[in-house]
Design an enzyme around this catalytic site. Structure first.
Site, mmCIF file in Angstrom:
data_model
loop_
_atom_site.group_PDB
_atom_site.id
_atom_site.type_symbol
_atom_site.label_atom_id
_atom_site.label_comp_id
_atom_site.label_asym_id
_atom_site.label_seq_id
_atom_site.Cartn_x
_atom_site.Cartn_y
_atom_site.Cartn_z
ATOM 1 C CB ALA A 132 -0.948 -0.001 1.199
ATOM 2 C CB ALA A 133 3.896 2.372 1.737
ATOM 3 N N PRO A 134 3.137 4.449 -0.707
ATOM 4 C CG PRO A 134 3.467 6.493 -1.788
ATOM 5 C CD PRO A 134 3.593 5.023 -1.991
ATOM 6 C CB SER B 76 -1.534 8.117 -3.777
ATOM 7 O OG SER B 76 -0.824 7.154 -4.539
ATOM 8 C CG ASP C 10 6.969 -11.256 2.741
ATOM 9 O OD1 ASP C 10 6.475 -10.795 1.687
ATOM 10 O OD2 ASP C 10 7.921 -12.055 2.747
ATOM 11 C CG ASP D 133 0.709 -0.432 -7.283
ATOM 12 O OD1 ASP D 133 0.721 -0.552 -8.517
ATOM 13 O OD2 ASP D 133 1.277 0.497 -6.677
ATOM 14 C CB CYS E 131 5.523 2.011 -11.796
ATOM 15 S SG CYS E 131 4.344 2.584 -10.576
#
Length: 270
Positions: free
Chosen positions: A108-110, A112, A165, A190, A243
């Site tokens: 999840a981090a950061p 958005s 993890d 993600d 990404c």
């Protein structure tokens, strides 16, 4: 790029101020070459996603932009506006989160994308309070701490941060007396990636890019996606995103999972 955050009513008010007061002032900027006026994204719910494409040199010199700059800075500081890449806004939208869903953000981090999931959960707050929740996980405890600060401004009681993890995300029961482990209606994977699709803004990606980078991440990405599918409720939806433009981190991952899971899952590539 950015988006208006918060509850529907409050977000709409901020969005109306930006569209009706600030965008008209910036319809035409003298002395700005190759300048596109600010615009909202028609594909983002309620037109609350927008793009301001202005170089800093124009921002500093043009008096028309001064009030808009102050507006954006102040609203960002209090959490009403979040800066985010347009392409980054898409995976949470594809998940189609509803207020009753149990949602897991595995990496999840950061935060958005996580914020978008929480906002979707509260989409009908004017009518009823959500019965679902968003569980945001990250394997790095420092980044997990960052998640807390990122999401707490939304003031949602239906949100929790965990630190595991993702490859070995544990089975969870909502109570000691529960008969079954939790399965999630919606899962966002993600996953960590090389980020080679961000080369246009991150010059270090050019310097550090190697063929072996994607190959090294391939097993990790498969393991996270596999664990996500194991935690997914029957009939649920999982979104896998990176990404990267490298097929080793995208199509090859999907192909491997299809070999393992066969007809038990249906895929859709966007």
């Amino acid at each position: 790029m950015g988006k208006i955050t918060g509850s529907n009513k409050h977000a709409s008010e901020i969005g109306d101020i930006f569209r009706n007061k600030h965008i008209p002032l910036l319809a035409k900027i003298e002395g700005a070459e190759d300048y596109s006026p600010p615009k909202t994204f028609s594909w983002y719910p309620n037109n609350l996603g927008f793009q301001v494409d202005l170089p800093k040199s124009v921002v500093k010199k043009n008096v028309n932009f001064a009030s808009t700059q102050r507006f954006l800075v102040s609203e960002t500081e209090v959490g009403n506006i979040s800066r985010q890449e347009a392409v980054s806004m898409i995976p949470p939208l594809v998940l189609d989160v509803e207020p009753h869903h149990y949602v897991l953000d595995m990496c999840a981090a950061p935060g958005s994308k996580t914020a978008q999931l929480v906002e979707a959960l509260h989409a009908n707050d004017d009518k009823e309070w959500p019965t679902g929740f968003v569980m945001a996980n990250d394997s790095d405890y420092r980044r997990s701490h960052m998640l807390v600060h990122q999401i707490k401004r939304l003031n949602s009681p239906n949100f929790v941060v965990v630190n595991h993890d993702a490859q070995q995300f544990p089975k969870i029961k909502l109570s000691k007396d529960a008969n079954e482990f939790v399965k999630f209606d919606r899962i966002l994977c993600d996953v960590p990636c090389t980020g080679d699709a961000t080369m246009r803004k991150n010059i270090n990606v050019w310097k550090d890019w190697r063929i072996g980078n994607a190959i090294g991440l391939h097993p990790l990405q498969i393991n996270i996606l596999t664990r996500g599918l194991q935690l997914l409720k029957k009939g649920g939806r999982l979104v896998f995103s990176t990404c990267s433009l490298n097929p080793i981190e995208n199509e090859a991952i999907v192909a491997e999972v299809l070999r393992k899971w066969g007809g038990r899952i249906k895929t859709r590539i966007i």
